[in-house]
Design a protein around this motif. Structure first.
Motif, mmCIF file in Angstrom:
data_model
loop_
_atom_site.group_PDB
_atom_site.id
_atom_site.type_symbol
_atom_site.label_atom_id
_atom_site.label_comp_id
_atom_site.label_asym_id
_atom_site.label_seq_id
_atom_site.Cartn_x
_atom_site.Cartn_y
_atom_site.Cartn_z
ATOM 1 N N ARG A 108 -3.714 -1.275 6.021
ATOM 2 C CA ARG A 108 -4.657 -1.416 4.853
ATOM 3 C C ARG A 108 -4.553 -0.030 3.976
ATOM 4 O O ARG A 108 -4.342 1.046 4.356
ATOM 5 N N ILE A 109 -4.063 -0.679 2.590
ATOM 6 C CA ILE A 109 -4.184 0.654 1.664
ATOM 7 C C ILE A 109 -5.260 0.460 0.662
ATOM 8 O O ILE A 109 -5.935 -0.600 0.469
ATOM 9 N N PRO A 110 -5.880 1.682 0.416
ATOM 10 C CA PRO A 110 -6.940 1.729 -0.520
ATOM 11 C C PRO A 110 -6.782 0.989 -1.860
ATOM 12 O O PRO A 110 -5.860 1.142 -2.436
ATOM 13 N N ASN A 111 -7.785 0.517 -2.138
ATOM 14 C CA ASN A 111 -7.691 -0.522 -3.331
ATOM 15 C C ASN A 111 -7.265 0.023 -4.901
ATOM 16 O O ASN A 111 -6.516 -0.415 -5.403
ATOM 17 N N HIS A 112 -7.948 1.529 -5.063
ATOM 18 C CA HIS A 112 -7.435 1.937 -6.227
ATOM 19 C C HIS A 112 -6.015 2.480 -5.976
ATOM 20 O O HIS A 112 -5.217 2.456 -7.073
ATOM 21 N N VAL A 113 -5.330 2.689 -4.751
ATOM 22 C CA VAL A 113 -3.803 3.060 -4.861
ATOM 23 C C VAL A 113 -3.244 1.569 -5.174
ATOM 24 O O VAL A 113 -2.127 1.752 -5.905
ATOM 25 N N TYR A 114 -3.668 0.712 -4.307
ATOM 26 C CA TYR A 114 -2.973 -0.557 -4.806
ATOM 27 C C TYR A 114 -2.937 -0.984 -5.953
ATOM 28 O O TYR A 114 -1.811 -1.248 -6.699
ATOM 29 N N THR A 115 -3.869 -0.730 -6.777
ATOM 30 C CA THR A 115 -3.860 -1.329 -8.095
ATOM 31 C C THR A 115 -3.161 -0.271 -8.913
ATOM 32 O O THR A 115 -2.537 -0.975 -9.765
ATOM 33 N N TYR A 168 3.341 -5.711 0.867
ATOM 34 C CA TYR A 168 2.778 -6.367 1.905
ATOM 35 C C TYR A 168 1.471 -7.148 1.536
ATOM 36 O O TYR A 168 1.311 -8.178 1.628
ATOM 37 N N THR A 169 0.563 -6.315 0.846
ATOM 38 C CA THR A 169 -0.864 -6.749 0.316
ATOM 39 C C THR A 169 -0.350 -7.744 -0.760
ATOM 40 O O THR A 169 -1.119 -8.842 -0.869
ATOM 41 N N HIS A 170 0.577 -7.478 -1.883
ATOM 42 C CA HIS A 170 0.727 -8.362 -3.047
ATOM 43 C C HIS A 170 1.154 -9.664 -2.462
ATOM 44 O O HIS A 170 0.705 -10.419 -2.970
ATOM 45 N N ILE A 171 2.119 -9.677 -1.545
ATOM 46 C CA ILE A 171 2.587 -10.873 -1.102
ATOM 47 C C ILE A 171 1.253 -11.830 -0.536
ATOM 48 O O ILE A 171 1.535 -12.802 -0.768
ATOM 49 N N ASN A 172 0.589 -11.309 0.435
ATOM 50 C CA ASN A 172 -0.459 -12.027 1.050
ATOM 51 C C ASN A 172 -1.477 -12.292 0.125
ATOM 52 O O ASN A 172 -2.075 -13.327 0.275
ATOM 53 N N HIS A 173 -1.871 -11.423 -1.053
ATOM 54 C CA HIS A 173 -3.104 -11.604 -1.826
ATOM 55 C C HIS A 173 -2.606 -12.595 -3.189
ATOM 56 O O HIS A 173 -3.090 -13.299 -3.524
ATOM 57 N N GLU A 174 -1.331 -11.951 -3.573
ATOM 58 C CA GLU A 174 -1.163 -12.206 -5.145
ATOM 59 C C GLU A 174 -0.176 -13.488 -5.092
ATOM 60 O O GLU A 174 -0.368 -14.518 -5.645
ATOM 61 N N ILE A 175 1.003 -13.416 -4.287
ATOM 62 C CA ILE A 175 1.871 -14.573 -4.331
ATOM 63 C C ILE A 175 1.521 -15.651 -3.387
ATOM 64 O O ILE A 175 1.931 -16.738 -3.507
ATOM 65 N N LYS A 176 0.130 -15.254 -2.555
ATOM 66 C CA LYS A 176 -0.393 -16.375 -1.708
ATOM 67 C C LYS A 176 0.691 -16.867 -0.693
ATOM 68 O O LYS A 176 0.421 -18.003 -0.388
#
Length: 862
Positions: free
Chosen positions: A448-455, A481-489
């Motif tokens: 898990r990556i901190p939300n503010h860092v990801y943003t 990895y987070t972007h693929i799972n959350h944004e690219i769906k």
């Protein structure tokens, strides 16, 4: 309608139905005479209640409910960073918004102060499963009374009241809308499906003929249970299992309450049986394996009903899908794409993908059989009985194929480019698939990556301004990895984070299985020495098909005693004062488990305490590169224990209560821990018809028994309970059935005594095995026994250790067996021929298709 929230079974799973019952039900379905049939939807399952204080509580399984449910804060945190986070959290907020519109007293009446939980599914178009729905929806299935009353009539009364409360709840919130952010959610009660009368009677005629043919040995008036018993008895008889053992095994399988009252357990049935017949009891008499065997017997019935269901559901439209024909075509195209993807993997050498395709297509027949936007239909039959059944048709097979293909890299969005800004002058742009390939090549474990860092990273803030140089690669990979799972769906799992198949099945409490990472079983221990009790537990977990990997966590004593210069937990004994070292314990485990299944992994941990190693595996803290690694979000972890109890009635599994009852503090978010004990192996007959209890109480063992740890502990407990005033506990009042490593060490301390060597060796056979040379090999390896003559079964050039090089095979070993593949320890007797033993070993029935094939080969099923 309320009972539709309980466990739903396929018709082929209800063993109390007669074959004629099934024919009658399918006939009513074909004629559209089944009323109040509701839609089974393809969403995320959740339970929710309102407690006596008016507070919302949520649950995903029965364990959550037993703990009183999760608070909203705990629930939100549970899904933080999960691919389905928005579905679970937004759906939860939508329902709670609707419930808060009701007055507090109404909520108390509906949920009975937390004694009832609403069972629902969340459908979220932004994170769909197989079926793509038009809008965010919550569908209520039923209100479940979660208490337990000994009085069955009172239990039924409370369940009936829950049904009535559910109908009232639906009347209050059905079609209610709630806004979550910019999303408009709708709350729904169960949606009625109008079945269509099958104009062509072919499907009904075919399924009826197949059922009658399958039921022929007993006739259609027999129950499914009757036929299963017939085949199980026939198989047991052919294997040579005594009739009285078979009778007890049938009671254990089909009348467990009666068996429990009589003290019948699988472990007790195996007492005194030779190893090959013990294996038969394990295959047929244990809960997990028996389910697979029963499913294999009823497999033809399952397939026949599935073919019929495909025709019943063909063309039926979901209440929640706006463009039926378009969605059916989309699912067919994705299914075809998935088949081609998995077939390509199979052609490249992935045998499991080929097996999956063959198995599912054998039931699906053709892609065009996916012809409905319904997952299935659910109905109660007979009306008012509380028995709920489902027909799912082609969905189950499509779900298996598409789900596996998605998780193995077939993703439409993987061609999209993702750019990471390293500095003001340097960008790195790659496709999603290229990023994933790079992560796999570098063995990256997602975190898990901190939300503010990801943003910040996704908004183009230079990486050098956000993280340290040494953390850059980790931050990039976790962001992508987070972007693929959350944004690219696209749900992508790296190869090192394996998954369990998503199946059309349910947990024991009726909730569907999650699509998740690995399922582990942890068996921690000092293993000083490993005994048959350890081996039995390890093998019991390894035999369970839902468990991906059994981790045997072997501790390593580190603190040194100033006086002796030895590790404080060395657990030495006369003849081996330095104790059994970690490496020796691992060597012995490997050989006692030989040939070791692929799903067993022995882990040399860095911890002095085996329990500490287990705590570390599920810990929410990132402990770095520790042996065995750590569980990741999505993983399930079974904490190994046995069903044995001590003299006070305390269960062995209670040692895990700290983790189970304090998961927020000890378990990583997204990791599920379970306490599922197995039956322990007990001491058995070892020589001349005498058991361990007889031998240890014999005159020859009089000096051994006096300080035996089992005796010392039992007498200490008895003295404490009596306040020190009672007589000393006699040997006859002590239970010697438990296999204890402490007892083994104590007995090994007498091997150097000429007077006790023979009886000590005989007693130790009950700890290490009665196979030819099994116990001798272990003792020789530890340096406690000289080179044995004419009894060796140890591989030439085998292990080395405290006793020097392992001894080679003796002259009477069968020359047909390759010495290099012969195990250190043989646990099966040599009283039967090798060919007979090998045949029985090949009859292991852990998978439905294997068992089904076996029954056909035996002529038991035709």
């Amino acid at each position: 309608m309320g009972r539709l929230g309980g466990h739903m079974a396929h018709l082929s799973e209800d063993l109390d139905l007669t074959f004629q019952d099934i024919i009658d039900v399918l006939g009513k379905v074909a004629r559209a005479d089944i009323k109040n049939t509701t839609e089974k939807v393809d969403g995320q399952n959740l339970f929710l209640s309102v407690d006596s204080m008016g507070l919302i509580r949520t649950a995903r399984n029965s364990s959550d409910i037993k703990r009183g449910g999760m608070t909203p804060e705990e629930y939100i945190e549970k899904w933080r960073g999960h691919p389905a986070e928005s579905a679970f959290t937004n759906g939860f907020r939508a329902l709670t918004t609707a419930l808060k519109r009701l007055d507090p007293q109404t909520l108390q009446n509906l949920f009975s102060g937390g004694e009832r939980y609403i069972n629902m599914e969340i459908m979220y178009p932004e994170n769909p499963n197989i079926i793509h729905y038009a809008a965010p929806q919550v569908v209520l299935h039923g209100l479940k009374y979660v208490g337990s009353k000994e009085d069955k009539e009172e239990q039924k009364r409370l369940e009936d009241l829950a049904d009535e409360a559910f109908d009232e709840l639906v009347s209050l919130v059905d079609a209610a809308e709630a806004t979550v952010g910019e999303e408009l959610w709708t709350i729904n009660g169960p949606k009625i499906v109008e079945l269509r009368r099958l104009a062509d009677g072919t499907a009904l005629a075919e399924v009826e003929e197949q059922i009658r043919d399958f039921a022929r040995p007993l006739g259609v008036d027999a129950t499914l249970k009757d036929l299963v018993k017939l085949y199980l008895r026939q198989f047991a008889r052919e294997e040579g299992l005594p009739d009285d053992i078979t009778d007890s095994m049938m009671m254990l399988l089909f009348d467990p309450e009666k068996a429990a009252k009589k003290g019948i357990k699988a472990s007790s049935l195996k007492k005194g049986l030779p190893p090959d017949l013990k294996a038969v009891v394990s295959k047929l008499g244990t809960k997990t394996n028996s389910k697979k065997v029963i499913a294999s017997i009823l497999h033809p019935l399952e397939v026949a009903i599935s073919d019929f269901a495909i025709e019943v559901l063909r063309g039926l439209q979901s209440f929640f899908v706006s463009e039926h024909d378009k969605e059916v075509l989309r699912m067919q195209q994705e299914l075809q794409q998935s088949i081609e993807h998995l077939q390509a993997l199979s052609d490249q050498g992935d045998v499991k993908m080929g097996e999956l395709i063959d198995k599912q297509l054998a039931k699906l027949k053709k892609v065009e059989n996916v012809a409905s936007t319904l997952e299935g239909v659910v109905f109660e039959y007979p009306p008012g009985s509380g028995k709920v059944y489902k027909l799912t048709g082609a969905f189950a097979m499509a779900n298996q194929i598409i789900g596996r293909a998605r998780r193995s890299g077939m993703n439409e969005g993987m061609s999209k480019q993702i750019t990471i800004k390293i500095s003001k002058t340097r960008d790195v742009t790659k496709t999603a698939q290229e990023w994933i390939n790079e992560m796999r090549a570098n063995n990256h474990t997602p975190k898990r990556i901190p939300n503010h860092v990801y943003t910040d990273i996704m908004n183009g803030v230079p990486l050098v301004d956000i993280v340290r140089k040494e953390d850059a690669q980790e931050a990039i990979y976790n962001t992508v990895y987070t972007h693929i799972n959350h944004e690219i769906k696209e749900t992508v799992e790296l190869e090192i984070v394996t998954e369990m198949e998503q199946v059309d099945a349910a947990n024991a409490d009726g909730t569907p299985y999650d699509m998740h990472g690995k399922t582990y079983a942890l068996v921690p221990g000092a293993m000083k020495p490993p005994t048959l009790g350890h081996i039995s537990m390890i093998q019991a977990y390894a035999a369970r098909p839902e468990i991906d990997e059994v981790l045997v966590l072997v501790s390593n004593p580190t603190k040194i005693d100033d006086k002796t210069g030895l590790p404080k937990s060395a657990r030495g004994f006369k003849g081996l004062e330095s104790g059994i070292k970690q490496g020796q314990a691992i060597d012995l485990l490997q050989q006692m488990l030989h040939p070791m299944p692929d799903n067993i992994k022995i882990v040399p941990t860095q911890f002095a305490s085996p329990m500490e190693a287990a705590f570390a595996f599920v810990s929410p803290k990132d402990l770095g590169d520790i042996p065995g690694g750590q569980a990741q979000p999505g993983d399930k972890v079974i904490l190994g224990s046995s069903t044995k109890r001590d003299s006070k009635g305390k269960e062995d599994k209670d040692r895990w209560n700290t983790i189970i009852n304090n998961q927020d503090a000890y378990v990583r978010p997204g990791v599920t821990v379970m306490n599922e004990p197995v039956d322990p192996l007990e001491h058995e007959i070892v020589a001349g018809g005498r058991g361990f209890s007889d031998l240890i109480k014999s005159p020859e063992a009089s000096e051994i028994i006096d300080k035996l740890p089992t005796v010392v502990k039992a007498r200490k407990r008895a003295k404490k309970e009596s306040g020190g005033s009672g007589p000393e506990l006699s040997y006859d009042d002590i239970n010697f059935s438990e296999i204890s490593a402490s007892d083994a060490r104590h007995i090994m301390g007498f091997l150097k005594s000429d007077q006790h060597q023979e009886i000590a060796l005989e007693l130790l056979r009950s700890f290490f095995g009665r196979g030819e040379g099994a116990t001798e090999a272990i003792l020789q390896y530890l340096g406690l026994r000289g080179k044995m003559q004419e009894t060796s079964c140890m591989a030439g050039g085998g292990m080395t250790g405290a006793g020097g090089p392992a001894f080679g095979p003796s002259d009477d070993i069968d020359d047909e067996e390759d010495d290099e593949n012969r195990p250190l320890v043989t646990h099966s007797p040599s009283t039967r021929g090798k060919r007979k033993r090998q045949q029985r070993e090949n009859l292991y029935m852990s998978l439905v298709n294997e068992v089904y094939t076996l029954f056909i080969e035996r002529g038991i099923l035709t």
